[in-house]
Design a protein around this motif. Structure first.
Motif, mmCIF file in Angstrom:
data_model
loop_
_atom_site.group_PDB
_atom_site.id
_atom_site.type_symbol
_atom_site.label_atom_id
_atom_site.label_comp_id
_atom_site.label_asym_id
_atom_site.label_seq_id
_atom_site.Cartn_x
_atom_site.Cartn_y
_atom_site.Cartn_z
ATOM 1 N N HIS A 288 0.800 -1.210 0.000
ATOM 2 C CA HIS A 288 0.000 0.000 0.000
ATOM 3 C C HIS A 288 0.838 1.266 0.000
ATOM 4 C CE1 HIS A 288 -3.380 2.495 -0.228
ATOM 5 N NE2 HIS A 288 -2.730 3.270 0.605
ATOM 6 N N HIS A 337 -6.827 -3.328 3.628
ATOM 7 C CA HIS A 337 -7.916 -3.251 2.646
ATOM 8 C C HIS A 337 -7.641 -4.098 1.407
ATOM 9 C CE1 HIS A 337 -6.025 0.677 0.883
ATOM 10 N NE2 HIS A 337 -5.599 -0.351 0.196
ATOM 11 N N HIS A 338 -6.433 -4.613 1.265
ATOM 12 C CA HIS A 338 -6.167 -5.516 0.146
ATOM 13 C C HIS A 338 -6.613 -6.939 0.414
ATOM 14 C CE1 HIS A 338 -4.046 -2.602 -2.315
ATOM 15 N NE2 HIS A 338 -3.612 -2.105 -1.179
HETATM 16 CU CU CU Z 1 -3.910 -0.094 -0.896
#
Ligand code: CU
Ligand code: HEM
Lengths: 661, 306
Positions: A288, A337-338
C-alpha cells in the motif's frame, strides 16, 4: 553427434521448453539484432570510449536521469507489449492464442515491470533531473550512491527481463502469493528471477530514498526554508520517506520466500506449519505505501505544472504540504484493505475500511487546490498541461471507485474482479503515468535543451487519454458482470465478450499512443525547437533560472531564495541570475569524479543473482566476492573529487551569454 | 505441472455465438446507458447477503457520484473561464493563493459524505459477520483443490465436486479451507467472497431467497487451471434439498481416500457426487472459528497441523 553431458544440462536448464515457443524465439531474434547494432556502434564505430566515460561511469545526476529515463521508456515498451498480448487473448471467449502458462507469465511480468521497472525508474529520472536544480544545489548528497542505485536498478531489470528467454518467466502475479509461488506449485527458475531481481533493485531503490531525503533536508539553497520548498521537492521528500520504511517489509517477504524455495524452509509453504497469510501481510505492508510512492511524485509534478501553465501561484500551499505529510503517515495504516476477505473479523475490517476512507480526504483536498490554482489564472494548453487536465477527472473517478472498494461489504463482492483492475489502472495510469508524462514534457527542455514537438505530443496525448477510457471503463462493467482478474480465458454465455472486445480496442489505442510518443521524442531530438532562454515555459522555480541543459555544475553561483516561487519573483523584480552574474562572483567548484565502481557493483550483483536463480552456488559466491571486492576497491579510492577552475566556468557561462562584462 | 489448456471450461446457456457479439455491439449504447442485462450478476442479487452488499454499493455509488459531478462542474467552469486566449475578460489574480472559507470547505464536505458511507459500512460489516441467530444453518465444508472445488455436507454425509445444491430461505454456513494455493469462494448472486487458505478454516454465510441456478468462481489466481474454477449452485426448496441429499447418500458411491488423492492431482475435472466421504479430508478440529450464539469468532491458530 552426441553433445557432452554438461552441455545438455546447460541447454536444458537455460533453455527449457517454455523458452522455445514462438514468442520467445521472436524475442531472441530481437535481442540478437539489438546486440549486433550495439556491437556495430560501440566496437566497429568506436563509440565505446565515449559511452564508457560519459555515461557508464558518470555520477552526474543529470546524466543518471537520462539513463533512468531510457530504462523506464524501454520497460514501458516491454510491459506494454505484454499488455497487448494479454488483451488480444481476452478479446474473445475461449481463445487459444496464448497458453494458460504464457498468459500467467505475461500478466506477471506486465505488473512487476510496470511497477518496479517502469514507474519507479521514471520517477527517479525526474527526481534526478529536477530536484537538485529546484532546490539550488550542485548535486545530490551522495553522487556515487546515486549511480549505484541506478546500476542496481538496471541490472535488476536485466535479470527479470532475461527470464523470458533464459530459464522461464515467473508466473504467480506481481503479488506472488505463496503457497502458489512455492516450489511445489511453480518449480523452475521463474519465481527465483522475480525474487532476486526485486531484491537487487530494491537495494538500489532504498538507497535512492535515503539519498533524496538527505539531499532535500541538507542541500537547499540559502533562504529556502522547508515552507519555501517547491511542491515537487516536497513530494520527493515524502516519497523517499515512504520508500525507506516500506521496502524493508518487502525485502523480508521476498527473502523468506527465497529461503523457502532455495533452502526448503517452510515459512509460507502449504504444509509443515507454513503461514501464507504472513506473506500477504508483509507484502501489503509494503504494497500500500508503494502505491503512494508512485503517485505522490505525480502529485508534485502536477502542482508545478498547474502553477506554471496557469501563470499563477499555487493555491493553498500549506494545505498541500500538510496533505502530503498526512498521506505519508496514513499510507502505513491501510494495508489490510487488500484482503478484507481473509477473515480478519469485523473489527479489523471496519477499522481499515475507515482508515482507507480517511486517506481520501487529504487526496481530495489536493484536487480542489489544483482547480483553484487554475481559477483566476491564464491556462495555457500545452501537452504537459493537457496531461494534468486529463488527470483531474480521471483521478477523481479512480479515487471514488477506491472509496467504493474501501466500503468493506462491497469489497467482498468486488475484490479481485475487473472492477478492482479498473480502479487501480485508473489511479496508476490516470495518476502516475499521466503525471510522469506531464513531467517529461515539462522538463524535457531542461534535460535536453529542446522542446518536444507540441503538435505530435497532442496526438499522443489524445490517443492515450481516449484509449485509456475505452480500455478501462468497460472493465468496471466487467466487474459488475462478475469477471475475475487473471483469468486466461472465459466461457461463452456469461455475456462478457462484448465489453472485452471494446477493452482490447482501447488497449491498442494506447499502444498507438506509445508509438506516436516515441516518434515525438525521436523527431524532436533532431528537429525540436531549441530552448536558448533556459526558461522554456515562463516557469516559477529555480531550475528555470539556469541554462538548458544545465551545465555540469548547475549553478555558477548558488542563488539566495526569499520567495516560494523564487524564479518568478526574480523575474518580477528584474534581478535574474542571468543578468546579475559577474566574473568575480564565480569561484572554482569541486565536482565528484566519474567512477566505474557503481557499474561494477551492479554487474557483481547481477552475477550473484544469476547464480542464486539457478542455484549455482559457485557462481553466486563468485558474485558475492565481486561485490565485496568492488566495495574494498572503492574504499581505497581517495581521489573522489576534481576541481573545476573558475576560468573554465567563466568560459562556459560567457559562451551561454550569462556573464556580465 | 499439468497443462490444462485443453481443459474444458463449463458451458453456459444463452448468448454464445460469435455472430451474436456483432449484433450485441449494436446494442452496446443502450446497454451502457441502462447498464443492466441479466449478465450484470452483481446487480442481480438472489439473497439477503448480496442484497445488503448491493444496497451499500448503491449508497457509496450515489455519494461518490455527488463528489464526481460537483468536482467536474467546478473543473469545467475553471478551464472554460480561465483559458489563456485573447480578450478573455475573466479576472487574472496571479498572486491569489488561499481563502480562509473555501479551504476548510473541502475538508468538511468530503468528510460529511464519507461519514454517510462509513456508518453503514461498519454496521453491515458487523451484520454480515453474524450468522442470523434463530435459524439453523446448513453447514457445507468447502475445500479448494488444484483446480476444482470439493464440497462436503457434514450434516447430510454426502460430498460433491464442482457443484452445490442448497436449500432456499435458510442461511448456509460455508467453512472454507484449501488443500491448494489460496482461492476465494464466490457466488456473486448470493454474496461476497472469502478466501480459502491452507491451514485455516474461514467462515462465510450466504442465503438464496428463491430457487435458481447460479454460477460461482474462484477470485484468487491459483495457477494455470484457475480460469476453469467455475462451479454451479442450485438453490431448491428445503424439501427438495432434503430429498436430493437422501437420494445421493443412498445411491452414490462413497468417496475413498484414494478418490480424494486423485482429486489432489493438478487437473480440471467435471462434476461428480459421493454418497459419503472420509472425515479426515477436512480439518477435524474446526478451531478456525467457533460458533457462539450465532456469531463467529475467528481464531488464528492452525487447525490442521496441530
Ligand atoms: Cu492499498
Ligand atoms: C482515494 C484513494 C484510494 C482508495 C480509497 C483506494 C482503495 C483501494 C482498495 C480498498 C483496494 C483493494 C481492493 C481489493 O483488493 O479488493 C485498492 C487496490 C489497489 N489500489 Fe487503491 N485506493 C486509492 C488510491 C490508489 C492510488 C492513488 C493508487 C496508485 C497510484 C492505488 C493503487 C491500487 C492498486 C495497485 C491496487 C490493487 C493491487 C492489487 O491487488 O494488485 N490506489 N485500492
Amino acid at each position: 553427434m552426441a553433445l557432452p553431458g554438461w552441455m545438455l544440462y546447460l541447454i536444458h536448464t537455460l533453455f527449457p521448453a517454455n523458452t522455445r515457443r514462438p514468442t520467445e524465439l521472436g524475442a531472441d531474434v530481437l535481442i540478437i539484432a539489438t546486440g549486433a547494432i550495439l556491437f556495430y556502434i560501440l566496437i566497429i564505430k568506436g563509440r565505446w570510449r565515449h559511452v564508457w566515460t560519459e555515461w557508464i561511469t558518470t555520477v552526474d545526476h543529470k546524466k543518471i536521469a537520462v539513463l533512468y529515463l531510457i530504462g523506464a521508456l524501454a520497460m514501458l515498451f516491454r510491459a506494454g507489449v505484454d499488455a497487448l498480448m494479454l488483451r488480444t487473448q481476452l478479446a474473445l471467449p475461449h481463445q487459444g492464442l496464448l497458453s494458460a502458462l504464457e498468459y500467467d507469465q505475461l500478466f506477471t511480468t506486465h505488473g512487476t515491470i510496470m511497477i518496479f521497472f517502469m514507474a519507479m525508474p521514471f520517477i527517479f529520472a525526474l527526481f534526478n533531473a529536477v530536484i537538485p536544480l529546484q532546490i539550488g544545489s550542485r548535486d545530490v548528497a551522495f553522487p556515487r550512491l546515486n549511480a549505484m542505485s541506478f546500476w542496481l536498478f538496471a541490472f535488476g531489470a536485466l535479470l527479470l527481463n532475461m527470464s523470458f528467454v533464459v530459464g522461464g518467466s515467473p508466473s504467480a502475479g506481481w503479488t506472488a502469493y505463496p503457497p502458489l509461488s512455492e516450489n511445489v506449485f511453480l518449480p523452475g527458475v521463474g519465481q527465483n528471477y522475480y525474487l532476486m531481481s526485486l531484491l537487487i533493485a530494491g537495494i538500489g531503490t532504498t538507497m535512492t530514498g535515503i539519498n533524496f531525503v538527505v539531499t532535500i533536508l541538507r542541500m537547499r539553497a540559502p533562504g529556502m526554508t522547508l515552507m519555501k520548498l517547491p511542491l515537487f521537492a516536497w513530494s520527493a521528500l515524502m516519497t523517499s520517506a515512504l520508500i525507506i520504511f516500506a521496502f524493508p517489509p518487502l525485502t523480508v517477504a521476498l527473502s523468506m520466500t527465497l529461503i523457502d524455495r532455495l533452502f526448503q524452509s517452510s515459512f509460507f509453504t502449504l504444509g509443515h506449519g507454513g503461514m501464507p497469510m504472513m506473506y500477504v501481510n508483509l507484502f501489503w505492508l509494503f504494497g500500500h505505501p508503494e502505491v503512494y510512492i508512485v503517485v505522490l511524485p505525480a502529485f508534485g509534478i502536477f502542482s508545478e505544472v498547474v502553477a506554471t501553465f496557469s501563470s499563477k501561484r499555487l493555491f493553498g500551499y500549506e494545505v498541500m504540504v500538510a496533505s502530503l505529510v498526512s498521506i505519508m503517515f496514513l499510507a502505513y495504516g491501510t494495508w489490510v484493505h487488500h484482503f478484507f476477505t481473509m477473515g480478519a473479523g469485523p473489527a479489523v475490517n471496519a477499522f481499515f475500511g475507515l482508515s482507507t476512507m480517511l486517506i481520501a480526504i487529504p487526496t481530495g483536498v489536493k484536487i480542489f487546490n489544483w482547480i483553484f490554482t487554475m481559477w483566476g489564472g491564464r491556462i495555457r494548453m500545452t501537452v504537459a498541461m493537457l496531461y494534468q487536465m486529463a488527470f483531474i477527472p480521471t483521478f477523481v473517478i479512480g479515487g471514488a471507485t477506491g472509496i467504493i472498494l474501501a466500503t468493506v461489504p462491497v469489497d467482498y463482492q468486488f475484490h479481485n474482479t475487473y472492477f478492482l483492475v479498473a480502479h487501480f489502472h485508473n489511479v496508476l495510469i490516470g495518476g502516475t503515468l499521466f503525471g510522469l508524462l506531464s513531467g517529461m514534457y515539462y522538463w524535457w527542455p531542461k534535460m535536453f535543451g529542446m522542446k518536444l514537438d507540441e503538435h505530435q505530443g497532442k496526438w499522443a496525448f489524445w490517443l492515450f487519454f481516449l484509449g485509456f477510457w475505452v480500455t478501462f471503463f468497460p472493465q468496471y462493467l466487467l466487474g459488475l458482470e462478475g469477471m475475475q482478474r487473471r483469468m486466461n480465458t472465459y466461457p461463452f454465455g456469461l455475456g462478457w465478450h462484448m465489453l472485452n472486445v471494446i477493452s482490447t480496442i482501447g488497449a491498442f489505442g494506447m499502444g498507438a499512443a506509445f508509438l506516436v510518443l516515441v516518434y515525438n521524442v525521436v523527431w524532436s531530438l533532431r528537429h525540436g525547437e531549441r530552448d536558448v532562454t533556459g526558461d522554456a515555459w515562463d516557469g516559477r522555480t529555480l531550475e528555470w533560472a539556469i541554462p538548458s541543459p544545465a551545465p555540469e555544475y548547475n549553478f555558477a553561483r548558488i542563488p539566495v531564495v526569499n520567495d516560494r516561487d523564487p524564479w518568478w519573483a526574480m523575474k518580477e523584480s528584474g534581478a535574474t541570475l542571468a543578468n546579475s552574474l559577474s566574473a568575480s562572483d564565480i569561484h572554482a567548484i569541486e565536482l565528484p569524479k566519474s567512477t566505474p565502481v557503481p557499474f561494477l557493483l551492479g554487474a557483481s550483483f547481477f552475477l550473484f543473482g544469476f547464480g542464486m536463480v539457478f542455484s549455482w552456488w559457485y557462481v553466486a559466491i563468485l558474485g558475492l566476492l565481486c561485490v565485496i571486492g568492488t566495495l574494498i576497491y572503492s574504499g581505497f579510492n581517495y581521489e573522489e573529487h576534481a576541481m573545476l577552475s573558475a576560468d573554465a566556468i567563466r568560459g562556459t557561462e560567457a559562451s551561454l551569454g550569462r556573464l556580465q562584462a | 505441472m499439468v497443462d490444462s489448456d485443453k481443459a474444458p471450461l463449463p458451458k453456459f446457456p444463452g448468448r454464445s455465438s460469435r455472430r451474436r457479439w456483432l449484433f450485441g455491439a449494436a446494442l452496446l449504447v443502450g446497454l451502457l446507458t441502462t447498464g443492466c442485462g441479466p449478465q450484470y450478476v452483481l446487480l442481480r442479487p438472489a439473497g439477503p447477503v448480496a442484497t445488503k452488499e448491493l444496497h451499500l454499493f448503491e449508497l457509496a455509488g450515489i455519494a461518490m457520484g455527488i463528489v464526481i459531478v460537483s468536482v467536474f462542474v467546478l473543473y469545467a467552469i475553471a478551464i472554460i473561464r480561465f483559458r489563456d486566449r485573447p480578450g478573455n475578460r475573466a479576472p487574472y489574480m496571479p498572486n491569489w493563493h488561499g481563502h480562509r472559507l473555501l479551504e476548510p470547505l473541502w475538508f468538511i464536505v468530503p468528510a460529511i459524505l464519507l461519514t454517510i458511507i462509513a456508518i453503514p459500512t461498519v454496521g453491515v460489516t458487523y451484520q454480515l459477520a453474524h450468522l442470523p441467530k434463530t435459524r439453523d444453518p446448513v453447514v457445507i465444508d468447502v475445500t479448494s483443490l488444484q483446480w476444482k472445488w470439493l464440497f462436503e455436507y457434514p450434516g447430510q454425509h454426502i460430498a460433491t465436486v464442482n457443484y452445490l445444491v442448497i436449500p432456499t430461505g435458510k442461511p448456509v454456513l460455508f467453512e472454507l479451507t484449501a488443500d491448494s494455493p489460496m482461492n476465494t469462494f464466490w457466488v456473486p448472486q448470493l454474496g461476497g467472497m472469502e478466501y480459502t487458505m491452507p491451514g485455516r478454516v474461514l467462515p462465510l454465510w450466504l442465503e438464496a431467497s428463491h430457487p435458481g441456478l447460479f454460477w460461482g468462481h474462484s477470485g484468487n489466481f491459483s495457477g494455470t487451471g484457475f480460469a476453469a474454477m467455475f462451479f454451479h449452485v442450485k438453490a431448491v426448496s428445503p424439501a427438495k434439498f432434503a430429498a436430493w441429499a437422501r437420494r445421493l447418500h443412498r445411491t452414490a458411491a462413497p468417496m475413498t481416500l484414494g478418490d480424494y488423492h486423485r482429486l489432489l492431482t493438478f487437473n480440471v475435472v467435471g462434476e461428480s457426487s459421493y454418497g459419503a466421504y472420509p472425515a479426515s479430508t477436512f480439518p477435524s478440529t474446526k478451531t478456525g472459528f467457533v460458533l457462539r450464539g450465532g456469531m463467529y469468532t475467528p481464531m488464528h491458530n492452525d487447525p490442521r497441523k496441530g
